[in-house]
Write an enzyme that holds these catalytic residues in place. Structure first.
Site, PDB file in Angstrom:
ATOM      1  N   TYR A 313       0.845  -1.194   0.000  1.00 55.05           N
ATOM      2  CA  TYR A 313       0.000   0.000   0.000  1.00 55.05           C
ATOM      3  C   TYR A 313       0.881   1.245   0.000  1.00 55.05           C
ATOM      4  CZ  TYR A 313      -4.330  -2.563   0.369  1.00 55.05           C
ATOM      5  OH  TYR A 313      -5.403  -3.376   0.082  1.00 55.05           O
ATOM      6  N   ASP A 327       0.653 -12.287   0.495  1.00 54.84           N
ATOM      7  CA  ASP A 327      -0.614 -12.976   0.746  1.00 54.84           C
ATOM      8  C   ASP A 327      -0.480 -14.492   0.754  1.00 54.84           C
ATOM      9  OD1 ASP A 327      -2.015 -10.660   1.071  1.00 54.84           O
ATOM     10  OD2 ASP A 327      -2.921 -10.651  -0.920  1.00 54.84           O
ATOM     11  N   GLY A 329       2.730 -16.365   1.149  1.00 52.98           N
ATOM     12  CA  GLY A 329       3.717 -16.836   2.112  1.00 52.98           C
ATOM     13  C   GLY A 329       3.397 -16.510   3.555  1.00 52.98           C
ATOM     14  N   TYR A 412      -9.928  -8.684   0.149  1.00 49.12           N
ATOM     15  CA  TYR A 412      -9.829  -9.037  -1.271  1.00 49.12           C
ATOM     16  C   TYR A 412     -10.285 -10.470  -1.530  1.00 49.12           C
ATOM     17  CZ  TYR A 412      -7.848  -5.294  -4.068  1.00 49.12           C
ATOM     18  OH  TYR A 412      -7.686  -4.146  -4.804  1.00 49.12           O
ATOM     19  N   HIS A 470      -2.622   1.116  -4.133  1.00 53.50           N
ATOM     20  CA  HIS A 470      -1.786  -0.049  -3.828  1.00 53.50           C
ATOM     21  C   HIS A 470      -1.483  -0.817  -5.111  1.00 53.50           C
ATOM     22  CE1 HIS A 470      -5.998  -1.355  -3.623  1.00 53.50           C
ATOM     23  NE2 HIS A 470      -5.564  -2.547  -4.001  1.00 53.50           N
ATOM     24  N   HIS A 472      -0.577  -4.898  -6.859  1.00 54.20           N
ATOM     25  CA  HIS A 472      -0.663  -6.357  -6.736  1.00 54.20           C
ATOM     26  C   HIS A 472       0.390  -6.957  -7.664  1.00 54.20           C
ATOM     27  CE1 HIS A 472      -4.772  -6.338  -4.844  1.00 54.20           C
ATOM     28  NE2 HIS A 472      -4.790  -5.160  -5.454  1.00 54.20           N
ATOM     29  N   HIS A 627      -3.522  -0.457  -8.537  1.00 51.56           N
ATOM     30  CA  HIS A 627      -4.925  -0.169  -8.265  1.00 51.56           C
ATOM     31  C   HIS A 627      -5.033   1.239  -7.699  1.00 51.56           C
ATOM     32  CE1 HIS A 627      -8.984  -1.570  -6.360  1.00 51.56           C
ATOM     33  NE2 HIS A 627      -9.100  -0.492  -7.108  1.00 51.56           N
TER      34      HIS A 627
END
Length: 671
Positions: A313, A327, A329, A412, A470, A472, A627
């Site tokens: 972020y 997300d 690990g 999410y 943020h 991805h 995003h």
């Protein structure tokens, strides 16, 4: 918690606490699992195998009541053994488990057939992923701390029954005094009047850091009171306002039966064959992907799966700057796989796979409907040609096979699709759904005096509510075996040639060049084609058979390379990497990214510059996208899809979809 069915795997505390508080009928079934044996070397662990692991560990004196199983998964057999295996032949079964006990991290390896412990190692200076029970307990710790209670009182909150605290990973830990401690940062939400949307009333500027090792609150940060949003809009249909007229049904149906054959984890459709299982860390794993080329099964890829997801972020405030999650690990895509709903997430005619993982006590947990497999017509032709000169037309309809899972990581929802068509193409697609992560601000609209400051790092999506910018970066591990393991990566570079004679002044040509050693691909992806080519097999025309990787979304991280959160996510600095195959190199940020402050994973492995010519190699592709939130993303986001394609390139002698039959109406007409 013996057995739990999960529908929305992350209503974080609310759903999980409810499941823990009252045994369910499914929990009562934990002692009645049918004795189902693995029939394929790539099958996930069965209920019996999962239960045998803690029994073996207990018998070896390695497990007690305080020990928690962080993860348990199949330890794959050696690749050459799996490739050589044929149905009916025996195969080994092994499990690998990560455990936490008395502040120490261990890896255990178990021979499932012999019921014996074959490996036990303590892992120093690393932190494992988070477990559900840790997340639950961490959410309660701040409410017992007087500093946090005082911060709530400043905001007029004295009843904590509607305060939901959501523990988050802290990012890289650089303070030597804190290394070795399991840390979480804990912000909270006010869910009063929230309905089904928990994200509309953040209790902004307050953050507790908790130490799970000592079960204590280390610090409470309070940056000042921000007025809470007045209301939280719901995304339930009943609250959506003026309803649209219900449309007439548009169905994907199979009135004559399915064309998809699923036996255990083995899938057959059209000319495709592959195996699918659920891994607690990466989710769906597709293995042994092969294509029936007129009676000859040809290798395309040994394995394709997700590897890591980096989500940083872009807010510098102390209560936000640490938010840069791994997300996969840190949390786990398989653990957080949500149940897919027939008729909504997948067609009613889908095959749904219920897959087994382990809970923190080493007992089986059924993840219901974690994967769906279905065929759908695309509405597009797979190929066509209308010839005006002789008034002929040939058109073939395209169907495709989809393998889908839906991990839910906090706010999410992701859909991960592996899509196969009838011309030998494989699309890997990532759908971003869910709800924006929101921050409380003072501004109601952009006309307010603080609006410029409040919206410097995001978009105002509602009164006093900001959705923060943020990124991805989802990296997929692509173990290609194009007509076997003897492969090389080649670049087809587009070079401009100037012409001295004739009407043309210039044109471009293709110059093919092998990539000699592993590492990131630094050549711009639009300056070349990238193919994995067989070094030993050619097609009828004499070209080495190959598969091309066609890039899709390919944003890369813009963060400074010495940025602490970027150091452990070095894979996100490039879209495409290549590495020499190594069994244990599976995760782009390394095996233990939680709290890691060092370079690990892809950048570390490929620093060896191993040769990747005429050998087994692995591609790593990062689907990267930024995003910048918009008003239309609130209170729930329409899905946005990203991905890439693997397509045959001189792999076949001709169009492999030439034998696709015409549409049924044309067949009947022809008769």
């Amino acid at each position: 918690m013996a057995v739990m069915s999960r529908r929305g795997a992350w209503a974080w505390i609310a759903a999980i606490v409810a499941a823990l508080a009252a045994p369910t009928p499914l929990q009562a079934e934990s002692r009645m699992w049918p004795e189902v044996a693995a029939t394929h070397p790539m099958d996930g662990l069965t209920a019996d195998e999962i239960q045998s692991v803690p029994n073996v560990l207990r018998g070896a004196g390695k497990l007690n009541d305080a020990t928690r199983v962080v993860s348990m998964a199949l330890e794959e057999d050696p690749k050459d053994e799996v490739r050589a295996w044929r149905p009916g032949q025996p195969f080994a079964r092994r499990a690998v488990a990560t455990l936490l006990g008395e502040g120490h991290l261990y890896e255990a390896r178990v021979d499932l057939a012999a019921r014996s412990l074959t490996g036990w190692d303590e892992i120093k200076d690393k932190q494992a992923a988070l477990t559900i029970d840790e997340l639950i307990s961490a959410g309660d710790l701040p409410k017992q701390d007087p500093r946090w209670v005082a911060a709530m009182a400043k905001r007029g909150i004295t009843d904590f029954s509607n305060v939901l605290c959501l523990p988050l990973t802290v990012g890289p830990v650089t303070d030597p005094a804190l290394r070795g401690h399991r840390l979480l940062n804990v912000p909270c939400l006010d869910r009063s009047g929230a309905g089904n949307n928990l994200w509309g009333k953040p209790i902004e500027n307050v953050l507790a850091q908790v130490d799970l090792t000592t079960r204590s609150v280390l610090s409470v940060t309070d940056l000042g009171v921000v007025p809470a949003p007045s209301s939280t809009p719901s995304h339930a249909y009943a609250d959506s306002g003026r309803y649209r007229k219900a449309p007439k049904p548009v169905d994907i149906a199979t009135p004559e039966g399915s064309n998809v054959m699923v036996e255990g984890g083995q899938v057959r459709w059209d000319n495709w064959s592959f195996h699918v299982r659920l891994d607690p860390r990466v989710g769906a794993v597709l293995s042994l992907i092969r294509y029936d080329d007129h009676g000859s099964w040809r290798d395309i890829a040994y394995q394709i799966s997700a590897s890591e997801m980096f989500v940083p972020y872009m807010d510098p405030d102390q209560t936000w700057s640490f938010r840069a999650y791994m997300d996969i690990g840190e949390y786990g895509f398989g653990v957080l796989a949500s149940e897919l709903r027939p008729g909504e997430d997948c067609p009613d005619s889908s095959h749904f796979l219920d897959l087994m993982i382990s809970d923190t006590k080493g007992m089986p947990v059924v993840s219901k409907g974690a994967v769906c497999i279905f065929e759908r017509p695309t509405g597009d032709p797979i190929w066509r040609h209308s010839e005006l000169l002789n008034n002929t037309a040939e058109v073939r309809p395209n169907n495709e096979l989809v393998v889908r899972m839906a991990p839910v990581v906090g706010n999410y929802d992701y859909l991960v699709d592996y899509v196969f068509d009838r011309a030998g193409n494989i699309d890997v697609r990532l759908g971003a759904y869910g709800i924006d992560a929101t921050k409380g601000v003072a501004s109601r609209t952009l006309s307010d005096p603080t609006a410029a400051q409040d919206t410097a790092y995001g978009t105002l999506v509602d009164e006093r509510l900001l959705a923060v910018n943020h990124d991805h970066y989802m990296t997929f591990r692509i173990d290609m075996d194009v007509d076997g393991t003897g492969n090389r990566l080649v670049e087809d570079r587009f070079s401009v040639r100037k012409l001295e004679q004739g009407a043309r002044k210039s044109l471009w040509q293709v110059d093919t060049k092998p990539v000699a050693t592993e590492g990131p691909i630094t050549l711009p992806l639009n300056a070349a084609q990238f193919r994995v080519e067989s070094t030993g097999k050619t097609n009828k025309q004499g070209y080495h058979t190959s598969y091309q990787l066609m890039p899709g979304h390919s944003d890369v991280s813009l963060l400074a390379k010495d940025e602490p959160i970027q150091l452990r996510a070095g894979f996100s600095g490039y879209t495409l990497w290549a590495s020499a195959y190594a069994k244990d190199e599976r995760y782009a940020a390394g095996l233990y990214p939680n709290e890691n402050a060092e370079v690990d994973g892809l950048p570390k492995w490929t620093a060896a510059k191993r040769s990747i010519e005429d050998r087994d190699l692995v591609l790593w592709y990062t689907v990267g996208f930024r995003h910048v939130p918009r008003a239309e993303d609130w209170p729930v986001m329409p899905g946005l899809w990203h991905g890439f394609r693997l397509r045959p390139f001189n792999f076949f002698d001709r169009n492999p979809a030439l034998d696709v039959p015409p549409a049924a109406v044309d067949v009947k007409a022809a008769k």
